[in-house]
Motif scaffolding. Structure first.
Motif, mmCIF file in Angstrom:
data_model
loop_
_atom_site.group_PDB
_atom_site.id
_atom_site.type_symbol
_atom_site.label_atom_id
_atom_site.label_comp_id
_atom_site.label_asym_id
_atom_site.label_seq_id
_atom_site.Cartn_x
_atom_site.Cartn_y
_atom_site.Cartn_z
ATOM 1 N N PHE A 187 17.373 39.127 8.300
ATOM 2 C CA PHE A 187 15.930 38.990 8.111
ATOM 3 C C PHE A 187 15.372 37.881 9.006
ATOM 4 O O PHE A 187 14.332 38.052 9.641
ATOM 5 C CB PHE A 187 15.612 38.713 6.637
ATOM 6 N N TYR A 212 12.350 41.508 2.078
ATOM 7 C CA TYR A 212 13.280 42.477 2.647
ATOM 8 C C TYR A 212 14.180 43.021 1.551
ATOM 9 O O TYR A 212 14.324 42.427 0.485
ATOM 10 C CB TYR A 212 14.125 41.853 3.760
ATOM 11 N N VAL A 240 12.297 45.601 6.063
ATOM 12 C CA VAL A 240 11.413 44.433 6.005
ATOM 13 C C VAL A 240 9.997 44.881 5.684
ATOM 14 O O VAL A 240 9.520 45.877 6.220
ATOM 15 C CB VAL A 240 11.422 43.679 7.356
ATOM 16 N N ASN A 274 11.068 48.249 9.515
ATOM 17 C CA ASN A 274 10.029 47.718 8.649
ATOM 18 C C ASN A 274 9.235 48.836 7.996
ATOM 19 O O ASN A 274 9.216 49.964 8.466
ATOM 20 C CB ASN A 274 9.090 46.809 9.446
#
Length: 166
Positions: free
Chosen positions: A48, A153, A148, A112
């Motif tokens: 992350f 996350y 994410v 993401n």
């Protein structure tokens, strides 16, 4: 003007010499963007921290590959695919191409979600399983995949535990 040498075959016909195929060469181009932490990846939080600046504020979905050496140190960060607002379909060929070019021992995946939550969809789980199978066939295992969303996350490895193919 180029001419080609002609030869006669046994049947008396004139044959053309075959054209040579062009020589192809694979060249690695590295563009250092910012200093990367080269500590071995042991926890999802480290992944992350590597990708949060790129993925945390993106307005569309990005799929990132982090190839790792034998000690699980990052060799770089590669954006394998840029998707749309709510989807990012990625092919194993694009994910593992960079891993093979840098002689990676394994890879970490990250992508993401632009809206809602970091919770994995059924498509995310299916894609992770497909990429894990491809990596196992190539001898380049997927050791982590995180999703994410903003400052949060989710680790698919932690979510599914050791029973999962990660």
């Amino acid at each position: 003007m180029k001419t080609r040498k002609r030869t006669k075959s046994r049947a008396g016909k004139v044959d053309r010499m075959p054209r040579c195929l062009p020589r192809l060469e694979v060249v690695q181009i590295s563009e250092p963007a910012e200093p990367m932490n080269r500590e071995p990846i042991k926890r999802p939080k480290q992944v992350f921290q590597l990708v949060r600046n790129l993925l945390g504020r993106a307005d569309r979905e990005y799929f990132v590959v982090i190839p790792l050496d034998s000690w699980r140190r990052p060799l770089g960060l590669h954006v394998a695919h840029v998707g749309t607002l709510n989807e990012c379909e990625v092919h194993p060929r694009e994910v593992f191409k960079v891993a093979m070019l840098v002689n990676a021992a394994s890879v970490v995946l990250a992508h993401n979600h632009t809206s809602g939550t970091a919770k994995p969809s059924t498509g995310d789980v299916a894609a992770t399983e497909r990429l894990s199978e491809a990596g196992n066939l190539l001898g380049i295992p997927v050791v982590e995949h995180i999703i994410v969303h903003g400052k949060s996350y989710v680790s698919l490895r932690q979510l599914f535990g050791n029973g999962h193919d990660l």
